[in-house]
Design a protein around this motif. Structure first.
Motif, PDB file in Angstrom:
ATOM      1  N   ARG A   1      -8.286  -1.940   9.059  1.00 50.82           N
ATOM      2  CA  ARG A   1      -9.674  -1.919   8.573  1.00 50.82           C
ATOM      3  C   ARG A   1     -10.545  -1.048   9.463  1.00 50.82           C
ATOM      4  O   ARG A   1     -11.382  -0.281   8.991  1.00 50.82           O
ATOM      5  CB  ARG A   1     -10.239  -3.331   8.516  1.00 50.82           C
ATOM      6  CG  ARG A   1     -11.676  -3.364   8.020  1.00 50.82           C
ATOM      7  CD  ARG A   1     -12.248  -4.725   8.069  1.00 50.82           C
ATOM      8  NE  ARG A   1     -12.350  -5.173   9.455  1.00 50.82           N
ATOM      9  CZ  ARG A   1     -12.817  -6.345   9.817  1.00 50.82           C
ATOM     10  NH1 ARG A   1     -13.195  -7.215   8.913  1.00 50.82           N
ATOM     11  NH2 ARG A   1     -12.896  -6.674  11.071  1.00 50.82           N
TER      12      ARG A   1
ATOM     13  N   ALA B   1      -4.942   8.326   7.246  1.00 46.92           N
ATOM     14  CA  ALA B   1      -4.638   7.665   5.973  1.00 46.92           C
ATOM     15  C   ALA B   1      -3.239   7.055   5.989  1.00 46.92           C
ATOM     16  O   ALA B   1      -3.038   5.927   5.522  1.00 46.92           O
ATOM     17  CB  ALA B   1      -4.779   8.653   4.816  1.00 46.92           C
TER      18      ALA B   1
ATOM     19  N   THR C   1       0.844  -1.183   0.000  1.00 49.85           N
ATOM     20  CA  THR C   1       0.000   0.000   0.000  1.00 49.85           C
ATOM     21  C   THR C   1       0.883   1.237   0.000  1.00 49.85           C
ATOM     22  O   THR C   1       1.557   1.537   0.988  1.00 49.85           O
ATOM     23  CB  THR C   1      -0.928   0.003   1.231  1.00 49.85           C
ATOM     24  OG1 THR C   1      -1.699  -1.204   1.200  1.00 49.85           O
ATOM     25  CG2 THR C   1      -1.850   1.188   1.222  1.00 49.85           C
TER      26      THR C   1
ATOM     27  N   ALA D   1     -14.168   2.063   4.830  1.00 46.47           N
ATOM     28  CA  ALA D   1     -14.527   2.346   3.443  1.00 46.47           C
ATOM     29  C   ALA D   1     -13.351   2.155   2.485  1.00 46.47           C
ATOM     30  O   ALA D   1     -13.558   1.988   1.285  1.00 46.47           O
ATOM     31  CB  ALA D   1     -15.062   3.774   3.314  1.00 46.47           C
ATOM     32  N   ARG D   2     -12.133   2.165   2.992  1.00 47.51           N
ATOM     33  CA  ARG D   2     -10.948   1.977   2.146  1.00 47.51           C
ATOM     34  C   ARG D   2     -10.782   0.489   1.808  1.00 47.51           C
ATOM     35  O   ARG D   2     -10.897  -0.362   2.679  1.00 47.51           O
ATOM     36  CB  ARG D   2      -9.690   2.489   2.837  1.00 47.51           C
ATOM     37  CG  ARG D   2      -9.696   3.951   3.188  1.00 47.51           C
ATOM     38  CD  ARG D   2      -9.403   4.854   2.042  1.00 47.51           C
ATOM     39  NE  ARG D   2      -8.204   4.400   1.352  1.00 47.51           N
ATOM     40  CZ  ARG D   2      -7.919   4.734   0.111  1.00 47.51           C
ATOM     41  NH1 ARG D   2      -8.718   5.511  -0.573  1.00 47.51           N
ATOM     42  NH2 ARG D   2      -6.828   4.290  -0.459  1.00 47.51           N
ATOM     43  N   PRO D   3     -10.493   0.159   0.551  1.00 44.78           N
ATOM     44  CA  PRO D   3     -10.436  -1.252   0.155  1.00 44.78           C
ATOM     45  C   PRO D   3      -9.145  -1.990   0.524  1.00 44.78           C
ATOM     46  O   PRO D   3      -9.156  -3.222   0.601  1.00 44.78           O
ATOM     47  CB  PRO D   3     -10.586  -1.186  -1.368  1.00 44.78           C
ATOM     48  CG  PRO D   3     -10.024   0.157  -1.743  1.00 44.78           C
ATOM     49  CD  PRO D   3     -10.379   1.069  -0.596  1.00 44.78           C
ATOM     50  N   GLU D   4      -8.033  -1.280   0.747  1.00 47.87           N
ATOM     51  CA  GLU D   4      -6.750  -1.964   0.927  1.00 47.87           C
ATOM     52  C   GLU D   4      -6.744  -2.979   2.067  1.00 47.87           C
ATOM     53  O   GLU D   4      -6.282  -4.116   1.863  1.00 47.87           O
ATOM     54  CB  GLU D   4      -5.613  -0.948   1.111  1.00 47.87           C
ATOM     55  CG  GLU D   4      -5.355  -0.078  -0.098  1.00 47.87           C
ATOM     56  CD  GLU D   4      -6.194   1.188  -0.144  1.00 47.87           C
ATOM     57  OE1 GLU D   4      -5.948   2.021  -1.027  1.00 47.87           O
ATOM     58  OE2 GLU D   4      -7.100   1.344   0.709  1.00 47.87           O
TER      59      GLU D   4
ATOM     60  N   GLN E   1      -3.202   4.010   8.315  1.00 51.15           N
ATOM     61  CA  GLN E   1      -3.848   2.845   7.717  1.00 51.15           C
ATOM     62  C   GLN E   1      -2.937   2.180   6.689  1.00 51.15           C
ATOM     63  O   GLN E   1      -2.791   0.956   6.688  1.00 51.15           O
ATOM     64  CB  GLN E   1      -5.179   3.228   7.074  1.00 51.15           C
ATOM     65  CG  GLN E   1      -5.947   2.014   6.601  1.00 51.15           C
ATOM     66  CD  GLN E   1      -7.311   2.358   6.068  1.00 51.15           C
ATOM     67  OE1 GLN E   1      -7.441   3.283   5.271  1.00 51.15           O
ATOM     68  NE2 GLN E   1      -8.311   1.618   6.505  1.00 51.15           N
ATOM     69  N   ALA E   2      -2.300   2.968   5.836  1.00 54.39           N
ATOM     70  CA  ALA E   2      -1.386   2.393   4.845  1.00 54.39           C
ATOM     71  C   ALA E   2      -0.247   1.641   5.533  1.00 54.39           C
ATOM     72  O   ALA E   2       0.095   0.523   5.147  1.00 54.39           O
ATOM     73  CB  ALA E   2      -0.835   3.492   3.939  1.00 54.39           C
TER      74      ALA E   2
ATOM     75  N   ASP F   1     -10.635   2.990   8.842  1.00 57.26           N
ATOM     76  CA  ASP F   1     -11.510   3.510   7.797  1.00 57.26           C
ATOM     77  C   ASP F   1     -12.024   2.329   6.979  1.00 57.26           C
ATOM     78  O   ASP F   1     -11.406   1.931   5.986  1.00 57.26           O
ATOM     79  CB  ASP F   1     -10.760   4.493   6.901  1.00 57.26           C
ATOM     80  CG  ASP F   1     -11.660   5.126   5.838  1.00 57.26           C
ATOM     81  OD1 ASP F   1     -12.866   4.777   5.763  1.00 57.26           O
ATOM     82  OD2 ASP F   1     -11.154   5.967   5.073  1.00 57.26           O
TER      83      ASP F   1
END
Length: 160
Positions: free
Chosen positions: A113, A83, A15, A118-121, A86-87, A116
Motif C-alpha cells: 500500500r 508496479a 494480483t 492510489a492503487r486499489p489492490e 507492488q503486485a 502507491d
C-alpha cells in the motif's frame, strides 16, 4: 510471526502483473496448468519479464505450491519496478494470509500500500484480511479507500 488459520484463504485476491492475454484468461478460467504453460513460454521469450514471473507465481500459489510461488515473488520484489513490486507484495501478503501468518500478511500488504496508495489492490487485500479477522469496521474503511474518495457507491449501493 503470529500464525492463525483464517477463512481468508477462501477469498484470495491474486494480483496479475502482465497484460491481459491467454495466460491471464486461462488463470481466471481455472486452467492453472494451461496458464503456467503460457507464462513459461513468455519467460522463455523474455527471461526478464517480471509480469509473467509474477503471474507464474500466482498460478503456483493457486495450485498449492506456496514455496515455489514465494521464491518467484521474492525475485519480482528484488528486481521489479514499483508496479511489479507492488503486485508481488500483494501476492506475498495473500500467500502468507492463506498459510495463516496474519502478521506477516499484514506487513506485506501495508508495504504494498505504501508504494502507491492510489492503487486499489493492496486496499482490497487489506479489506479481505480485516474481514477474515472479524474487524468489519476496518474492512469497510479499507474498502472505502480502494474505491476512492470520489466513488460514493458500488453498483449504486451505499458503501457502509
Amino acid at each position: 510471526m503470529q500464525r492463525t488459520r483464517t477463512r481468508f484463504f477462501d477469498s484470495v485476491l491474486a494480483t496479475l502483473a502482465s497484460p491481459a492475454g491467454p495466460g491471464s484468461d486461462r488463470l481466471r478460467a481455472g486452467d492453472l496448468s494451461g496458464a503456467r504453460a503460457v507464462f513459461e513460454a513468455e519467460l522463455a521469450r523474455d527471461p526478464d519479464g517480471l509480469g509473467a514471473l509474477n503471474d507464474l507465481a500466482v498460478s503456483y500459489f493457486l495450485d498449492g505450491h506456496a514455496d515455489a510461488a514465494r521464491r518467484l515473488l521474492d525475485e519480482v520484489v528484488a528486481k521489479g519496478d514499483l508496479a511489479h513490486q507492488q503486485a508481488a507484495l500483494v501476492n506475498l501478503g495473500e500467500l502468507y494470509a492463506g498459510e495463516g501468518y496474519v502478521s506477516a500478511a499484514q506487513a506485506y500488504l501495508e508495504t504494498a500500500r505504501g508504494l502507491d496508495p492510489a492503487r486499489p489492490e493492496p486496499w482490497y487485500a487489506l479489506a479481505l484480511l480485516a474481514d477474515s479477522r472479524g474487524d468489519l469496521e476496518r474492512a469497510r474503511a479499507f474498502l472505502r479507500e480502494a474505491l476512492g474518495d470520489d466513488e460514493p457507491s458500488l453498483l449504486g449501493a451505499p458503501v457502509v
